[in-house]
Design an enzyme around this catalytic site. Structure first.
Site, PDB file in Angstrom:
ATOM      1  N   GLU A 101       5.372  -5.286   5.044  1.00  0.00           N
ATOM      2  CA  GLU A 101       4.317  -4.272   4.981  1.00  0.00           C
ATOM      3  C   GLU A 101       4.624  -3.205   3.938  1.00  0.00           C
ATOM      4  O   GLU A 101       4.023  -2.134   3.936  1.00  0.00           O
ATOM      5  CB  GLU A 101       4.123  -3.653   6.370  1.00  0.00           C
ATOM      6  CG  GLU A 101       3.734  -4.667   7.435  1.00  0.00           C
ATOM      7  CD  GLU A 101       2.238  -4.981   7.497  1.00  0.00           C
ATOM      8  OE1 GLU A 101       1.422  -4.066   7.325  1.00  0.00           O
ATOM      9  OE2 GLU A 101       1.876  -6.165   7.709  1.00  0.00           O
ATOM     10  N   GLY A 144     -12.578  -2.257  12.994  1.00  0.00           N
ATOM     11  CA  GLY A 144     -11.679  -2.517  14.124  1.00  0.00           C
ATOM     12  C   GLY A 144     -10.797  -3.736  13.907  1.00  0.00           C
ATOM     13  O   GLY A 144     -10.616  -4.554  14.808  1.00  0.00           O
ATOM     14  N   HIS A 170       3.693   0.978  12.028  1.00  0.00           N
ATOM     15  CA  HIS A 170       4.581   1.034  10.857  1.00  0.00           C
ATOM     16  C   HIS A 170       5.604   2.132  11.089  1.00  0.00           C
ATOM     17  O   HIS A 170       5.317   3.110  11.794  1.00  0.00           O
ATOM     18  CB  HIS A 170       3.801   1.401   9.579  1.00  0.00           C
ATOM     19  CG  HIS A 170       2.922   0.319   9.036  1.00  0.00           C
ATOM     20  ND1 HIS A 170       1.680   0.572   8.487  1.00  0.00           N
ATOM     21  CD2 HIS A 170       3.115  -1.029   8.923  1.00  0.00           C
ATOM     22  CE1 HIS A 170       1.142  -0.565   8.061  1.00  0.00           C
ATOM     23  NE2 HIS A 170       1.978  -1.544   8.321  1.00  0.00           N
ATOM     24  N   CYS A 190       0.245   7.166   4.296  1.00  0.00           N
ATOM     25  CA  CYS A 190      -0.260   5.798   4.092  1.00  0.00           C
ATOM     26  C   CYS A 190      -1.000   5.688   2.773  1.00  0.00           C
ATOM     27  O   CYS A 190      -1.044   4.623   2.162  1.00  0.00           O
ATOM     28  CB  CYS A 190      -1.250   5.416   5.192  1.00  0.00           C
ATOM     29  SG  CYS A 190      -0.505   5.204   6.802  1.00  0.00           S
TER      30      CYS A 190
HETATM   31  N1  LIG Z   1      -0.624   2.412   6.546  1.00  0.00           N
HETATM   32  C1  LIG Z   1      -1.864   2.544   7.254  1.00  0.00           C
HETATM   33  C2  LIG Z   1      -2.554   1.253   7.363  1.00  0.00           C
HETATM   34  C3  LIG Z   1      -3.811   1.307   8.171  1.00  0.00           C
HETATM   35  C4  LIG Z   1      -4.506  -0.018   8.202  1.00  0.00           C
HETATM   36  N2  LIG Z   1      -5.773   0.076   8.885  1.00  0.00           N
HETATM   37  C5  LIG Z   1      -6.697  -0.876   8.787  1.00  0.00           C
HETATM   38  O1  LIG Z   1      -6.527  -1.871   8.116  1.00  0.00           O
HETATM   39  C6  LIG Z   1      -7.987  -0.696   9.562  1.00  0.00           C
HETATM   40  C7  LIG Z   1      -9.147  -1.433   9.004  1.00  0.00           C
HETATM   41  C8  LIG Z   1     -10.278  -1.543   9.978  1.00  0.00           C
HETATM   42  O2  LIG Z   1     -10.072  -1.632  11.177  1.00  0.00           O
HETATM   43  O3  LIG Z   1     -11.441  -1.566   9.502  1.00  0.00           O
HETATM   44  C9  LIG Z   1      -3.628  -1.068   8.882  1.00  0.00           C
HETATM   45  O4  LIG Z   1      -3.639  -1.152  10.107  1.00  0.00           O
HETATM   46  O5  LIG Z   1      -2.906  -1.777   8.163  1.00  0.00           O
END
Ligand SMILES: NCCC[C@H](NC(=O)CCC(=O)O)C(=O)O
EC number: 3.5.3.23
Length: 445
Positions: free
Chosen positions: A174, A20, A250, A369
């Protein structure tokens, strides 16, 4: 000369978990503390990558990062043996430990921005790793990302690797998730679309109210300068701040392009008509397909849940375009109906292929992604480290490697298990041999 657009997918690392960590990313927050399956996640990703190779596309893999990140934990004052560092962090700063354990480098759309040689002044392919400063767990990726990219695209005659942008929110970057390239043919000069969430140096410019805008205009402009792009072939577009506040963290959650197709949601951008006209103008009269999805057909919530726009649009060897979608799109009635209709609309998109990438989707990462696009000609492709390119042999080897080293299940508490350090390092050390990457990790230095 033949030209390709290769996809380099991120291999899911052995610590894939649901912590999270990504405020503003609805799936990451909703699945916080769920039990993950690193093994299933890695295999889902490999299967998708292999299927694209089998469709006749150029496909590579990018190695994951070393997690838990003991180097960062030591940098912030946890000391002793590796096990002691982990134990102390687990007791004193569990949230920081979680940030140092994410397998988030799997989402290689955020690894870097890439400009192909047809667009750049010096005729090289330019790579800039994303600094990912908005999220702690991601901000520790860029240095190793740079090492992995340099070991994968390891020929300075064709590949130009830049350092990531300065680590400050003004330059929040990003990577390719906020970058799309439109072109007639992959080998022809194209136009590069940079989509940003806010202007760092102009406080009165619009920005989201609730969730962070991770990409700044200043970062996008810096990348365009570094990559030696012409003004005539770059377009900077602001993402609609209202949709960022609805979970579109994004641009690739709401728009995707391929060759002369831009597929986007009606609410994706600010000043849409003006920007589309600029794109059309810079496209020099060639045919362009703007495929706009109206809110009346697919609402923002459905787009965010299903990841309709986090699909890959690929050009198959027969010239038709196909959409590579997550099975979540099949499970959403409005989105499934839309995709069934889309292939009949007379656009270049003629097929939809669905893949189960749910382990990644539960953290907010869809098919798009999971991949970094690199448009290349055949000479450049031949200069890529061949051990990173998908073949039957690499596919089998990586599946066996995952079977040998990855856990079936991982709960958040397991991140405090020192055995995970040993497992992860053993796996990655073997991987660097399989992919002939040399020493790209801190623990190998
Ligand atoms: N391009 C998709 C990226 C998803 C990525 N999720 C995360 O990092 C979730 C990790 C976590 O909550 O354990 C982000 O938000 O950058």
């Amino acid at each position: 000369m033949k030209h390709y657009e290769a996809n380099f997918d991120g291999l899911v690392g052995p610590t894939h978990n649901y912590a999270g960590l990504s405020y503003g990313n609805v799936a990451s927050l909703n699945n916080a503390a769920a039990i993950s399956s690193p093994k299933a996640a890695a295999k889902q990703g490999l299967k998708k990558a292999k299927a694209l190779a089998d469709l006749g596309l150029a496909q590579g893999m990018l190695a994951p990062q070393e997690r838990p990140d003991l180097h960062t934990l030591r940098r912030i004052g946890f000391s002793g043996t590796d096990a002691e560092v982990l134990n102390k962090a687990a007791k004193q700063a569990p949230a920081l430990l979680r940030a140092c354990c994410s397998a988030s480098s799997m989402w290689t759309a955020n690894a870097a921005t890439v400009s192909p040689s047809a667009d750049t002044h010096d005729g090289k392919i330019h790579f800039t790793p994303a600094n990912l400063v908005d999220k702690l767990h991601r901000s520790i990726e860029p240095e190793t990302t740079g090492n992995i990219l340099a070991a994968t695209f390891n020929n300075s005659r064709y590949f130009h690797h830049h350092q990531h942008l300065p680590e400050h929110v003004s330059f929040g970057d990003e990577g390719a998730a906020n970058h799309t390239r439109l072109c007639n043919e992959y080998g022809h000069a194209g136009i590069e679309l940079f989509v940003y969430g806010q202007e760092a140096t102009n406080p009165s410019a619009p920005k989201p109210k609730k969730y962070p805008a991770r990409q700044t205009l200043e970062a996008s402009q810096a990348i365009a300068r570094l990559h030696q792009l012409d003004d005539e072939s770059s377009v900077f577009i602001q993402q609609n701040p209202d949709v960022i506040d609805q979970g579109v963290f994004h641009n690739d959650v709401i728009a995707v392009g391929n060759q002369n197709v831009l597929f986007y949601h009606e609410q994706a951008f600010v000043d849409t008509q003006k920007k589309l006209a600029e794109i059309q103008d810079k496209f020099n009269g060639h045919e362009l397909h703007f495929v706009e999805v109206p809110t009346a057909k697919v609402g923002i919530q459905d787009a965010v849940k299903s990841y309709l726009f986090n699909t890959q649009i690929v050009t198959l060897p027969n010239g038709e375009m196909a959409i590579i979608a997550p099975t979540n799109c099949q499970e959403n009635e409005a989105v499934h109906a839309y995709l069934n209709e889309l292939v009949t609309l007379g656009t270049p998109i003629k097929q939809v292929h669905y893949f189960d990438v749910k382990q990644s989707m539960q953290n907010g990462g869809g098919p798009a992604c999971l991949r970094l696009r690199v448009a290349m000609n055949e000479t450049e492709l031949a200069a890529v480290n061949p051990n990173t390119l998908m073949t039957d042999e690499l596919f089998n080897r990586l599946n066996l490697w995952v079977d040998k080293h990855y856990r079936d299940q991982l709960a958040i508490e397991d991140l405090a298990d020192p055995q995970l350090i040993v497992e992860s390092r053993t796996a990655l050390d073997e991987l660097t041999q399989i992919m002939k990457l040399g020493s790209v990790y801190q623990f190998q230095k």
